[in-house]
Scaffold this active site. Sequence first.
Site, PDB file in Angstrom:
ATOM      1  CB  ALA A 179      -0.954   0.010   1.189  1.00 16.21           C
TER       2      ALA A 179
ATOM      3  N   GLY B 258      -1.382   6.089  -2.056  1.00 11.41           N
ATOM      4  CA  GLY B 258      -2.118   6.734  -3.139  1.00 11.41           C
ATOM      5  C   GLY B 258      -3.323   5.934  -3.582  1.00 11.41           C
TER       6      GLY B 258
ATOM      7  CG  ASP C 268       1.052  -0.798  -7.196  1.00  7.36           C
ATOM      8  OD1 ASP C 268       1.624  -1.263  -8.207  1.00  7.36           O
ATOM      9  OD2 ASP C 268       1.159   0.391  -6.840  1.00  7.36           O
TER      10      ASP C 268
ATOM     11  CB  CYS D 176       4.939   0.942 -11.954  1.00  4.49           C
ATOM     12  SG  CYS D 176       6.141   0.662 -10.633  1.00  4.49           S
TER      13      CYS D 176
END
Length: 448
Positions: A263, A267, A329, A382
Amino acid sequence: MGSPVTPRDKPRATALDILRRAENGIFADALLDEARHSFIGRDNAFIRELVYGTLRNRARLDWALDRFSVQPVERTDTWTRNILRLGAYQMLFLDRVPVSAAVNTSTDLAKQFGKKQGYVNGLLRSLDRKRDAITWPGPEDPIKRLSILHSHPAWLVRRWVMRFGEKSAETLLQRNNLPAPLVIRTNSFKTKREDLKASLEAEGVTAVETKYSPVGMEIVSGPGIQELSSFQDGWFMVQDEAAQLISMMLSPQTGETVLDACAAPGGKATHLAEIMKDRGTLIALESDPKRIERISENSVRLGTSILVPTWGDAARYYNEEGFDRVLIDAPCSGLGVLRRHPDGRWNKNEGTIKERALLQSMILDNCAKLLRPGGVLVYATCTTEPEENEDVISGFFSETGKAFMIDDPRPYLPEQAYPLVDEKGFFHAYPQAPEMDGFFGVRLVKRK
Protein backbone atom coordinates in the site's frame (compact mmCIF):
# COMPACT_ATOMS: atom_id res chain seq x y z
CA MET A 1 26.56 7.42 5.58
CA GLY A 2 26.48 11.14 4.75
CA SER A 3 29.49 13.33 4.19
CA PRO A 4 30.49 16.89 5.07
CA VAL A 5 29.78 19.43 2.35
CA THR A 6 31.95 22.34 1.33
CA PRO A 7 30.69 25.70 2.60
CA ARG A 8 31.69 27.32 -0.72
CA ASP A 9 29.02 25.62 -2.80
CA LYS A 10 26.56 23.62 -0.76
CA PRO A 11 24.03 22.98 -3.56
CA ARG A 12 26.62 21.35 -5.87
CA ALA A 13 28.24 19.49 -2.99
CA THR A 14 24.83 18.17 -1.93
CA ALA A 15 24.04 17.07 -5.49
CA LEU A 16 27.39 15.31 -5.62
CA ASP A 17 26.74 13.45 -2.38
CA ILE A 18 23.30 12.35 -3.59
CA LEU A 19 24.78 11.03 -6.85
CA ARG A 20 27.43 9.12 -4.92
CA ARG A 21 24.94 7.58 -2.51
CA ALA A 22 22.50 6.76 -5.33
CA GLU A 23 25.21 4.56 -6.86
CA ASN A 24 24.92 2.41 -3.75
CA GLY A 25 21.21 1.83 -4.32
CA ILE A 26 19.69 4.55 -2.13
CA PHE A 27 16.74 6.16 -3.94
CA ALA A 28 17.67 9.58 -5.28
CA ASP A 29 14.20 11.01 -4.69
CA ALA A 30 14.38 10.06 -0.99
CA LEU A 31 17.78 11.76 -0.71
CA LEU A 32 16.45 14.87 -2.47
CA ASP A 33 13.49 14.99 -0.10
CA GLU A 34 15.86 14.66 2.84
CA ALA A 35 18.04 17.51 1.57
CA ARG A 36 15.31 19.99 0.64
CA HIS A 37 14.76 21.11 4.24
CA SER A 38 18.23 22.71 4.26
CA PHE A 39 17.77 24.94 1.20
CA ILE A 40 15.51 27.63 -0.23
CA GLY A 41 13.34 26.91 -3.24
CA ARG A 42 15.79 28.09 -5.91
CA ASP A 43 18.64 26.00 -4.54
CA ASN A 44 16.40 22.95 -4.23
CA ALA A 45 15.36 23.31 -7.87
CA PHE A 46 19.03 23.55 -8.91
CA ILE A 47 20.02 20.49 -6.87
CA ARG A 48 17.14 18.51 -8.38
CA GLU A 49 18.16 19.58 -11.89
CA LEU A 50 21.78 18.57 -11.29
CA VAL A 51 20.90 15.18 -9.81
CA TYR A 52 18.20 14.10 -12.24
CA GLY A 53 19.92 15.65 -15.25
CA THR A 54 23.18 13.87 -14.50
CA LEU A 55 21.43 10.55 -13.90
CA ARG A 56 19.34 10.84 -17.07
CA ASN A 57 22.41 11.52 -19.18
CA ARG A 58 25.03 9.47 -17.38
CA ALA A 59 26.06 7.17 -20.23
CA ARG A 60 26.28 10.09 -22.66
CA LEU A 61 28.38 12.08 -20.20
CA ASP A 62 30.73 9.14 -19.60
CA TRP A 63 31.14 8.62 -23.35
CA ALA A 64 32.05 12.29 -23.87
CA LEU A 65 34.48 12.34 -20.95
CA ASP A 66 36.11 9.07 -22.02
CA ARG A 67 37.11 10.63 -25.36
CA PHE A 68 39.66 12.78 -23.49
CA SER A 69 40.56 10.68 -20.46
CA VAL A 70 43.56 8.37 -20.14
CA GLN A 71 41.27 5.79 -18.50
CA PRO A 72 37.49 5.21 -18.55
CA VAL A 73 35.73 7.49 -16.11
CA GLU A 74 33.93 4.46 -14.69
CA ARG A 75 37.26 3.21 -13.28
CA THR A 76 37.93 6.27 -11.17
CA ASP A 77 36.80 6.49 -7.56
CA THR A 78 33.15 7.20 -6.77
CA TRP A 79 33.74 10.83 -5.82
CA THR A 80 35.82 11.71 -8.86
CA ARG A 81 33.59 10.14 -11.51
CA ASN A 82 30.52 11.87 -10.09
CA ILE A 83 32.33 15.21 -9.89
CA LEU A 84 33.23 14.78 -13.56
CA ARG A 85 29.69 13.84 -14.54
CA LEU A 86 28.27 16.77 -12.59
CA GLY A 87 30.66 19.20 -14.26
CA ALA A 88 30.12 17.75 -17.73
CA TYR A 89 26.35 17.91 -17.35
CA GLN A 90 26.50 21.62 -16.56
CA MET A 91 28.83 22.26 -19.49
CA LEU A 92 26.91 20.26 -22.10
CA PHE A 93 23.30 20.73 -21.00
CA LEU A 94 22.91 23.87 -18.86
CA ASP A 95 23.37 27.00 -20.97
CA ARG A 96 22.73 29.27 -18.01
CA VAL A 97 25.80 27.94 -16.16
CA PRO A 98 29.07 29.47 -17.48
CA VAL A 99 31.69 26.90 -18.43
CA SER A 100 34.18 28.57 -16.09
CA ALA A 101 31.77 28.14 -13.17
CA ALA A 102 31.21 24.46 -13.99
CA VAL A 103 34.97 23.78 -14.22
CA ASN A 104 36.00 25.82 -11.19
CA THR A 105 33.33 24.46 -8.86
CA SER A 106 34.13 20.91 -9.98
CA THR A 107 37.81 21.49 -9.28
CA ASP A 108 36.94 22.87 -5.85
CA LEU A 109 34.84 19.79 -5.10
CA ALA A 110 37.73 17.56 -6.22
CA LYS A 111 40.05 19.24 -3.74
CA GLN A 112 37.81 18.10 -0.90
CA PHE A 113 36.42 14.85 -2.34
CA GLY A 114 38.53 12.42 -4.32
CA LYS A 115 41.72 14.54 -4.17
CA LYS A 116 42.21 14.52 -7.98
CA GLN A 117 41.68 18.17 -8.74
CA GLY A 118 44.35 18.29 -11.46
CA TYR A 119 42.76 15.39 -13.34
CA VAL A 120 39.27 16.89 -13.00
CA ASN A 121 40.37 20.37 -14.08
CA GLY A 122 42.34 19.14 -17.09
CA LEU A 123 39.69 16.71 -18.31
CA LEU A 124 36.83 19.20 -18.12
CA ARG A 125 38.88 21.86 -19.91
CA SER A 126 39.70 19.36 -22.66
CA LEU A 127 36.01 18.53 -22.96
CA ASP A 128 35.20 22.21 -23.37
CA ARG A 129 37.85 22.81 -26.04
CA LYS A 130 37.15 19.70 -28.09
CA ARG A 131 33.44 19.02 -27.54
CA ASP A 132 32.62 19.61 -31.21
CA ALA A 133 35.06 16.87 -32.23
CA ILE A 134 33.34 14.12 -30.21
CA THR A 135 32.24 11.18 -32.37
CA TRP A 136 29.14 9.31 -31.25
CA PRO A 137 28.12 5.70 -31.96
CA GLY A 138 26.57 5.32 -35.41
CA PRO A 139 23.69 3.31 -36.96
CA GLU A 140 25.91 0.29 -37.62
CA ASP A 141 25.41 -0.66 -33.95
CA PRO A 142 21.86 0.45 -33.05
CA ILE A 143 21.94 -0.91 -29.49
CA LYS A 144 25.12 0.96 -28.65
CA ARG A 145 23.88 4.11 -30.40
CA LEU A 146 20.62 4.18 -28.47
CA SER A 147 22.28 3.19 -25.21
CA ILE A 148 24.84 6.00 -25.33
CA LEU A 149 22.79 8.78 -26.91
CA HIS A 150 19.79 8.22 -24.64
CA SER A 151 21.68 6.94 -21.59
CA HIS A 152 20.05 3.60 -20.84
CA PRO A 153 21.89 0.35 -20.09
CA ALA A 154 22.50 -1.77 -23.19
CA TRP A 155 20.68 -4.82 -21.76
CA LEU A 156 17.48 -2.79 -21.39
CA VAL A 157 17.80 -1.14 -24.81
CA ARG A 158 18.22 -4.56 -26.39
CA ARG A 159 15.05 -5.86 -24.72
CA TRP A 160 12.97 -2.89 -25.82
CA VAL A 161 14.26 -2.94 -29.40
CA MET A 162 13.34 -6.62 -29.66
CA ARG A 163 9.84 -5.99 -28.26
CA PHE A 164 8.86 -2.62 -29.68
CA GLY A 165 11.14 -2.16 -32.69
CA GLU A 166 13.96 0.37 -32.95
CA LYS A 167 11.82 3.43 -33.68
CA SER A 168 9.29 2.90 -30.89
CA ALA A 169 12.06 1.91 -28.46
CA GLU A 170 13.90 5.14 -29.21
CA THR A 171 10.74 7.13 -28.52
CA LEU A 172 10.41 5.38 -25.17
CA LEU A 173 14.04 6.15 -24.32
CA GLN A 174 13.56 9.80 -25.25
CA ARG A 175 10.42 10.10 -23.11
CA ASN A 176 12.24 8.58 -20.15
CA ASN A 177 14.71 11.45 -20.32
CA LEU A 178 12.05 14.15 -20.11
CA PRO A 179 10.88 15.41 -16.71
CA ALA A 180 7.82 13.48 -15.58
CA PRO A 181 4.59 15.49 -15.45
CA LEU A 182 3.21 16.41 -12.05
CA VAL A 183 -0.23 14.80 -11.97
CA ILE A 184 -2.69 14.95 -9.09
CA ARG A 185 -5.91 13.11 -8.25
CA THR A 186 -8.91 15.01 -6.97
CA ASN A 187 -10.10 13.82 -3.58
CA SER A 188 -13.72 13.30 -4.62
CA PHE A 189 -14.58 12.68 -0.97
CA LYS A 190 -14.00 16.40 -0.32
CA THR A 191 -14.41 18.28 -3.60
CA LYS A 192 -14.98 18.13 -7.37
CA ARG A 193 -12.34 18.47 -10.06
CA GLU A 194 -13.72 21.79 -11.34
CA ASP A 195 -13.72 23.25 -7.82
CA LEU A 196 -10.18 22.03 -7.20
CA LYS A 197 -9.04 23.58 -10.46
CA ALA A 198 -10.58 26.92 -9.48
CA SER A 199 -8.87 26.77 -6.11
CA LEU A 200 -5.52 26.00 -7.70
CA GLU A 201 -5.85 28.84 -10.20
CA ALA A 202 -6.69 31.25 -7.37
CA GLU A 203 -3.31 30.37 -5.81
CA GLY A 204 -1.36 30.91 -9.03
CA VAL A 205 -1.32 27.35 -10.35
CA THR A 206 -1.79 26.48 -14.01
CA ALA A 207 -3.48 23.09 -14.28
CA VAL A 208 -5.05 21.11 -17.13
CA GLU A 209 -7.47 18.20 -16.89
CA THR A 210 -6.10 14.77 -17.70
CA LYS A 211 -7.34 12.93 -20.79
CA TYR A 212 -8.07 9.50 -19.34
CA SER A 213 -8.82 9.94 -15.66
CA PRO A 214 -11.94 12.00 -14.85
CA VAL A 215 -10.48 13.03 -11.49
CA GLY A 216 -6.92 13.84 -12.59
CA MET A 217 -5.12 17.09 -13.39
CA GLU A 218 -1.62 17.94 -14.52
CA ILE A 219 0.10 20.82 -12.74
CA VAL A 220 1.85 22.81 -15.47
CA SER A 221 3.26 25.61 -13.31
CA GLY A 222 2.86 27.20 -9.93
CA PRO A 223 4.30 27.31 -6.40
CA GLY A 224 5.30 24.20 -4.47
CA ILE A 225 2.27 22.00 -3.95
CA GLN A 226 2.79 21.61 -0.20
CA GLU A 227 2.32 25.36 0.17
CA LEU A 228 -1.15 25.24 -1.39
CA SER A 229 -4.19 25.43 0.87
CA SER A 230 -5.92 22.78 -1.27
CA PHE A 231 -3.07 20.38 -0.50
CA GLN A 232 -3.12 21.11 3.21
CA ASP A 233 -6.91 20.69 3.23
CA GLY A 234 -6.61 17.29 1.58
CA TRP A 235 -8.29 18.17 -1.71
CA PHE A 236 -5.84 16.17 -3.80
CA MET A 237 -3.16 13.48 -3.86
CA VAL A 238 -0.12 13.42 -6.15
CA GLN A 239 -0.64 10.34 -8.34
CA ASP A 240 0.03 9.55 -11.99
CA GLU A 241 -2.95 9.06 -14.28
CA ALA A 242 -2.19 5.39 -14.94
CA ALA A 243 -2.16 4.64 -11.21
CA GLN A 244 -5.55 6.32 -10.86
CA LEU A 245 -7.01 4.01 -13.51
CA ILE A 246 -5.68 0.92 -11.70
CA SER A 247 -7.76 1.75 -8.61
CA MET A 248 -10.86 2.21 -10.77
CA MET A 249 -10.35 -1.28 -12.22
CA LEU A 250 -10.91 -2.79 -8.77
CA SER A 251 -14.22 -0.88 -8.36
CA PRO A 252 -14.68 -1.58 -4.63
CA GLN A 253 -18.21 -1.15 -3.32
CA THR A 254 -19.48 0.66 -0.25
CA GLY A 255 -19.40 -1.55 2.83
CA GLU A 256 -16.99 -4.16 1.45
CA THR A 257 -13.84 -5.52 3.07
CA VAL A 258 -10.85 -4.65 0.88
CA LEU A 259 -7.11 -5.36 0.98
CA ASP A 260 -4.46 -3.16 -0.60
CA ALA A 261 -1.62 -5.65 -0.36
CA CYS A 262 1.37 -3.33 -1.09
CA ALA A 263 0.00 0.00 0.00
CA ALA A 264 2.71 2.61 0.68
CA PRO A 265 2.62 5.55 0.30
CA GLY A 266 -1.15 5.22 0.20
CA GLY A 267 -2.12 6.73 -3.14
CA LYS A 268 -4.23 3.82 -4.31
CA ALA A 269 -5.47 2.97 -0.81
CA THR A 270 -6.91 6.45 -0.27
CA HIS A 271 -8.41 6.35 -3.77
CA LEU A 272 -10.13 3.06 -2.96
CA ALA A 273 -11.50 4.60 0.25
CA GLU A 274 -12.92 7.49 -1.78
CA ILE A 275 -14.57 5.12 -4.26
CA MET A 276 -16.08 3.25 -1.28
CA LYS A 277 -17.43 6.58 0.04
CA ASP A 278 -15.40 5.93 3.20
CA ARG A 279 -17.69 3.11 4.28
CA GLY A 280 -16.42 -0.42 4.80
CA THR A 281 -13.05 -1.82 5.84
CA LEU A 282 -9.78 -1.21 4.01
CA ILE A 283 -6.56 -2.89 5.15
CA ALA A 284 -3.50 -1.03 3.80
CA LEU A 285 -0.75 -3.64 4.10
CA GLU A 286 2.92 -2.64 3.96
CA SER A 287 6.07 -4.63 4.74
CA ASP A 288 8.31 -1.59 5.41
CA PRO A 289 7.56 -0.14 8.86
CA LYS A 290 9.10 3.20 7.87
CA ARG A 291 6.62 3.63 5.02
CA ILE A 292 3.52 2.86 7.07
CA GLU A 293 3.74 6.34 8.55
CA ARG A 294 3.36 7.80 5.02
CA ILE A 295 0.12 5.87 4.58
CA SER A 296 -1.23 7.26 7.86
CA GLU A 297 -0.20 10.83 6.99
CA ASN A 298 -1.93 10.73 3.61
CA SER A 299 -5.02 9.07 5.06
CA VAL A 300 -5.39 11.76 7.72
CA ARG A 301 -4.79 14.62 5.28
CA LEU A 302 -7.34 13.27 2.78
CA GLY A 303 -9.88 12.60 5.53
CA THR A 304 -10.44 8.86 5.16
CA SER A 305 -11.48 6.90 8.25
CA ILE A 306 -11.80 3.30 6.98
CA LEU A 307 -8.14 2.88 6.06
CA VAL A 308 -6.18 0.71 8.50
CA PRO A 309 -2.38 0.86 7.94
CA THR A 310 -1.07 -2.61 8.77
CA TRP A 311 2.44 -4.04 8.89
CA GLY A 312 2.79 -7.34 7.09
CA ASP A 313 4.37 -9.31 4.23
CA ALA A 314 1.91 -9.69 1.35
CA ALA A 315 3.51 -13.02 0.40
CA ARG A 316 2.65 -14.48 3.83
CA TYR A 317 -0.14 -12.33 5.23
CA TYR A 318 -3.19 -14.21 6.53
CA ASN A 319 -6.65 -13.00 7.44
CA GLU A 320 -9.21 -15.59 8.49
CA GLU A 321 -12.22 -13.50 7.44
CA GLY A 322 -11.03 -12.99 3.87
CA PHE A 323 -11.69 -10.06 1.51
CA ASP A 324 -14.26 -9.03 -1.08
CA ARG A 325 -11.62 -7.27 -3.16
CA VAL A 326 -7.83 -7.30 -3.26
CA LEU A 327 -5.46 -4.90 -4.98
CA ILE A 328 -1.87 -6.02 -5.57
CA ASP A 329 0.35 -3.19 -6.76
CA ALA A 330 3.25 -5.60 -6.77
CA PRO A 331 6.87 -4.64 -6.02
CA CYS A 332 8.57 -4.72 -9.41
CA SER A 333 11.62 -3.61 -11.39
CA GLY A 334 10.01 -0.18 -11.87
CA LEU A 335 11.06 -0.02 -15.53
CA GLY A 336 7.83 1.77 -16.39
CA VAL A 337 8.65 4.77 -14.18
CA LEU A 338 12.27 5.49 -15.11
CA ARG A 339 11.36 9.06 -16.07
CA ARG A 340 10.47 9.60 -12.39
CA HIS A 341 13.36 7.56 -11.00
CA PRO A 342 16.30 7.88 -13.44
CA ASP A 343 18.66 6.25 -10.95
CA GLY A 344 16.65 3.04 -11.36
CA ARG A 345 18.09 2.31 -14.77
CA TRP A 346 21.62 2.09 -13.32
CA ASN A 347 20.73 0.06 -10.21
CA LYS A 348 18.89 -2.79 -11.95
CA ASN A 349 19.76 -5.63 -14.30
CA GLU A 350 18.01 -8.57 -15.93
CA GLY A 351 18.42 -10.53 -12.73
CA THR A 352 16.24 -7.93 -11.00
CA ILE A 353 13.36 -8.82 -13.31
CA LYS A 354 13.63 -12.53 -12.46
CA GLU A 355 13.86 -11.84 -8.73
CA ARG A 356 10.80 -9.58 -8.78
CA ALA A 357 8.79 -12.06 -10.86
CA LEU A 358 9.39 -14.75 -8.26
CA LEU A 359 8.26 -12.45 -5.44
CA GLN A 360 5.25 -11.28 -7.44
CA SER A 361 4.10 -14.86 -7.98
CA MET A 362 4.38 -15.56 -4.25
CA ILE A 363 2.32 -12.46 -3.41
CA LEU A 364 -0.33 -13.26 -6.01
CA ASP A 365 -0.63 -16.88 -4.88
CA ASN A 366 -1.03 -15.88 -1.24
CA CYS A 367 -3.44 -12.99 -1.76
CA ALA A 368 -5.62 -15.05 -4.11
CA LYS A 369 -6.26 -17.41 -1.18
CA LEU A 370 -7.49 -14.46 0.89
CA LEU A 371 -10.17 -13.58 -1.67
CA ARG A 372 -13.72 -14.74 -1.03
CA PRO A 373 -15.57 -16.67 -3.77
CA GLY A 374 -16.98 -14.21 -6.28
CA GLY A 375 -14.44 -11.61 -5.20
CA VAL A 376 -12.29 -9.42 -7.43
CA LEU A 377 -8.49 -9.15 -7.50
CA VAL A 378 -6.50 -6.62 -9.52
CA TYR A 379 -2.84 -7.41 -10.13
CA ALA A 380 -0.76 -4.42 -11.26
CA THR A 381 2.85 -3.35 -11.72
CA CYS A 382 4.70 -0.24 -12.86
CA THR A 383 6.99 -2.19 -15.18
CA THR A 384 7.02 -2.82 -18.92
CA GLU A 385 8.40 -6.35 -18.83
CA PRO A 386 6.27 -9.44 -19.68
CA GLU A 387 8.08 -11.64 -17.15
CA GLU A 388 6.60 -9.51 -14.38
CA ASN A 389 3.21 -9.07 -16.02
CA GLU A 390 1.67 -11.51 -18.49
CA ASP A 391 4.03 -14.34 -17.51
CA VAL A 392 3.13 -14.02 -13.82
CA ILE A 393 -0.57 -14.25 -14.71
CA SER A 394 0.06 -17.20 -17.01
CA GLY A 395 1.95 -19.03 -14.26
CA PHE A 396 -0.83 -18.23 -11.80
CA PHE A 397 -3.47 -19.79 -14.06
CA SER A 398 -1.34 -22.87 -14.62
CA GLU A 399 -1.37 -23.39 -10.83
CA THR A 400 -4.99 -22.48 -10.05
CA GLY A 401 -6.70 -23.97 -13.09
CA LYS A 402 -10.26 -22.69 -13.49
CA ALA A 403 -10.58 -21.19 -10.02
CA PHE A 404 -10.16 -17.70 -11.49
CA MET A 405 -11.10 -15.94 -14.70
CA ILE A 406 -9.88 -12.74 -16.37
CA ASP A 407 -12.62 -10.11 -16.26
CA ASP A 408 -12.90 -7.32 -18.83
CA PRO A 409 -11.90 -4.14 -16.92
CA ARG A 410 -13.40 -1.71 -19.43
CA PRO A 411 -16.84 -1.43 -17.77
CA TYR A 412 -15.07 -0.04 -14.70
CA LEU A 413 -12.86 2.42 -16.58
CA PRO A 414 -13.69 5.74 -18.25
CA GLU A 415 -14.67 5.15 -21.88
CA GLN A 416 -11.65 7.12 -23.09
CA ALA A 417 -9.40 4.51 -21.44
CA TYR A 418 -10.89 1.54 -23.32
CA PRO A 419 -8.11 1.54 -25.96
CA LEU A 420 -5.58 0.82 -23.20
CA VAL A 421 -7.06 -2.68 -22.74
CA ASP A 422 -6.00 -5.37 -25.22
CA GLU A 423 -7.96 -8.33 -26.55
CA LYS A 424 -6.85 -10.51 -23.62
CA GLY A 425 -8.18 -8.06 -21.05
CA PHE A 426 -4.75 -6.72 -20.08
CA PHE A 427 -4.36 -3.01 -19.32
CA HIS A 428 -1.16 -1.39 -20.64
CA ALA A 429 0.13 2.18 -20.39
CA TYR A 430 3.54 3.37 -21.57
CA PRO A 431 5.52 6.63 -21.28
CA GLN A 432 5.77 6.88 -25.09
CA ALA A 433 2.05 6.32 -25.72
CA PRO A 434 -0.27 7.48 -24.23
CA GLU A 435 2.37 9.37 -22.22
CA MET A 436 1.59 7.98 -18.79
CA ASP A 437 3.73 6.00 -16.41
CA GLY A 438 4.34 2.47 -17.64
CA PHE A 439 1.69 0.30 -15.95
CA PHE A 440 0.23 -3.15 -16.37
CA GLY A 441 -3.04 -4.31 -14.85
CA VAL A 442 -5.41 -7.26 -14.98
CA ARG A 443 -8.75 -7.82 -13.25
CA LEU A 444 -9.37 -11.36 -11.96
CA VAL A 445 -12.57 -12.83 -10.54
CA LYS A 446 -12.63 -15.83 -8.22
CA ARG A 447 -15.30 -18.24 -9.36
CA LYS A 448 -18.02 -19.13 -6.89
